[in-house]
Design a protein around this motif. Structure first.
Motif, PDB file in Angstrom:
ATOM      1  N   THR A   1      64.483  -5.087   5.163  1.00 50.30           N
ATOM      2  CA  THR A   1      64.209  -4.126   6.134  1.00 50.30           C
ATOM      3  C   THR A   1      65.123  -4.258   7.444  1.00 50.30           C
ATOM      4  OG1 THR A   1      62.072  -4.296   5.169  1.00 50.30           O
ATOM      5  CG2 THR A   1      62.056  -3.250   7.399  1.00 50.30           C
ATOM      6  N   VAL A   2      65.340  -2.996   7.851  1.00 51.76           N
ATOM      7  CA  VAL A   2      65.867  -2.512   8.995  1.00 51.76           C
ATOM      8  C   VAL A   2      65.006  -1.795   9.973  1.00 51.76           C
ATOM      9  CG1 VAL A   2      67.357  -0.504   8.297  1.00 51.76           C
ATOM     10  CG2 VAL A   2      68.033  -1.816  10.312  1.00 51.76           C
ATOM     11  N   TYR A   3      65.024  -2.220  11.189  1.00 54.79           N
ATOM     12  CA  TYR A   3      63.855  -1.463  12.360  1.00 54.79           C
ATOM     13  C   TYR A   3      64.864  -0.686  13.231  1.00 54.79           C
ATOM     14  CZ  TYR A   3      60.990  -4.994  10.015  1.00 54.79           C
ATOM     15  OH  TYR A   3      60.462  -5.704   9.255  1.00 54.79           O
ATOM     16  N   LEU A   4      64.181   0.153  13.840  1.00 49.66           N
ATOM     17  CA  LEU A   4      64.745   0.702  15.064  1.00 49.66           C
ATOM     18  C   LEU A   4      63.599   0.796  16.049  1.00 49.66           C
ATOM     19  CD1 LEU A   4      67.295   1.913  16.420  1.00 49.66           C
ATOM     20  CD2 LEU A   4      66.461   4.086  15.756  1.00 49.66           C
ATOM     21  N   GLN A   5      63.515   0.035  17.064  1.00 49.38           N
ATOM     22  CA  GLN A   5      62.480   0.330  18.075  1.00 49.38           C
ATOM     23  C   GLN A   5      62.921   1.272  19.051  1.00 49.38           C
ATOM     24  OE1 GLN A   5      59.780  -1.338  18.615  1.00 49.38           O
ATOM     25  NE2 GLN A   5      59.329  -0.112  20.051  1.00 49.38           N
ATOM     26  N   VAL A   6      62.275   2.282  18.938  1.00 44.30           N
ATOM     27  CA  VAL A   6      62.655   3.572  20.166  1.00 44.30           C
ATOM     28  C   VAL A   6      61.649   3.579  21.406  1.00 44.30           C
ATOM     29  CG1 VAL A   6      63.711   5.002  18.374  1.00 44.30           C
ATOM     30  CG2 VAL A   6      61.578   5.110  18.688  1.00 44.30           C
ATOM     31  N   SER A   7      62.265   3.525  22.521  1.00 45.96           N
ATOM     32  CA  SER A   7      61.409   3.342  23.597  1.00 45.96           C
ATOM     33  C   SER A   7      61.902   4.358  24.634  1.00 45.96           C
ATOM     34  CB  SER A   7      61.408   1.999  24.315  1.00 45.96           C
ATOM     35  OG  SER A   7      60.871   0.912  23.383  1.00 45.96           O
ATOM     36  N   SER A   8      61.072   4.380  25.798  1.00 43.60           N
ATOM     37  CA  SER A   8      61.566   5.061  26.865  1.00 43.60           C
ATOM     38  C   SER A   8      61.930   6.703  26.266  1.00 43.60           C
ATOM     39  CB  SER A   8      62.552   4.683  27.856  1.00 43.60           C
ATOM     40  OG  SER A   8      61.980   3.597  28.417  1.00 43.60           O
ATOM     41  N   LEU A   9      61.059   6.980  25.112  1.00 48.75           N
ATOM     42  CA  LEU A   9      61.449   8.345  24.753  1.00 48.75           C
ATOM     43  C   LEU A   9      61.616   9.533  25.506  1.00 48.75           C
ATOM     44  CD1 LEU A   9      59.556   7.597  21.406  1.00 48.75           C
ATOM     45  CD2 LEU A   9      62.228   8.209  21.457  1.00 48.75           C
ATOM     46  N   ARG A  10      62.641  10.681  25.338  1.00 46.05           N
ATOM     47  CA  ARG A  10      62.703  11.734  25.960  1.00 46.05           C
ATOM     48  C   ARG A  10      62.620  12.973  24.859  1.00 46.05           C
ATOM     49  NH1 ARG A  10      68.368   9.378  28.446  1.00 46.05           N
ATOM     50  NH2 ARG A  10      67.539   7.731  29.423  1.00 46.05           N
ATOM     51  N   PRO A  11      62.277  13.973  25.498  1.00 40.61           N
ATOM     52  CA  PRO A  11      62.080  15.272  24.685  1.00 40.61           C
ATOM     53  C   PRO A  11      63.283  15.313  23.644  1.00 40.61           C
ATOM     54  CG  PRO A  11      61.225  15.868  26.497  1.00 40.61           C
ATOM     55  CD  PRO A  11      61.729  14.398  26.762  1.00 40.61           C
TER      56      PRO A  11
END
Length: 123
Positions: free
Chosen positions: A77-87
């Protein structure tokens, strides 16, 4: 190898999500893995890539410091933690696997693609 992405959803600006991409096959640990995204009406763009061992990563400038790519070769498995998201992060996110010997950022260097998971960021 077959890839299955998941974890997308609707989130408010400033929020976070963790995207996952599960791979089939016993050779996952030999692949360079990457994440791309495609916003409505735009071309697919590179987001992040990670070396086969997980020791090296590289990010697009637009996500650097906000997104983190990682992998667990024992879990394929590979992950992508996405934070401080913007429109402007709203897009379908795709995982991909490459047989190249080093990290690559162009979509044509990737050999296998997942089906994508939609991330929608509301303002």
């Amino acid at each position: 190898v077959q890839l299955q992405a998941s974890g997308g959803g609707l989130v408010q600006a400033g929020g976070s999500l963790r995207l996952s991409c599960a791979a089939t096959g016993r050779t996952f640990s030999t692949y360079i893995m990457g994440w791309f995204r495609q916003a409505p009406g735009k071309e697919r763009e590179f987001v992040a890539t990670i070396s086969s061992s997980g020791g090296y990563t590289y990010y697009a400038d637009s996500v650097k410091g906000r997104f983190t790519i990682s992998r667990d070769n024992a879990k394929n498995t590979v992950y992508l933690q996405v934070s401080s998201l913007r429109p402007e992060d709203t897009a379908v996110y795709y995982c991909a696997a490459s047989r190249r010997s080093r990290m690559v950022v162009f979509s044509f260097d990737y050999d296998y693609w997942g089906q994508g998971t939609l991330v929608t960021v509301s303002s």
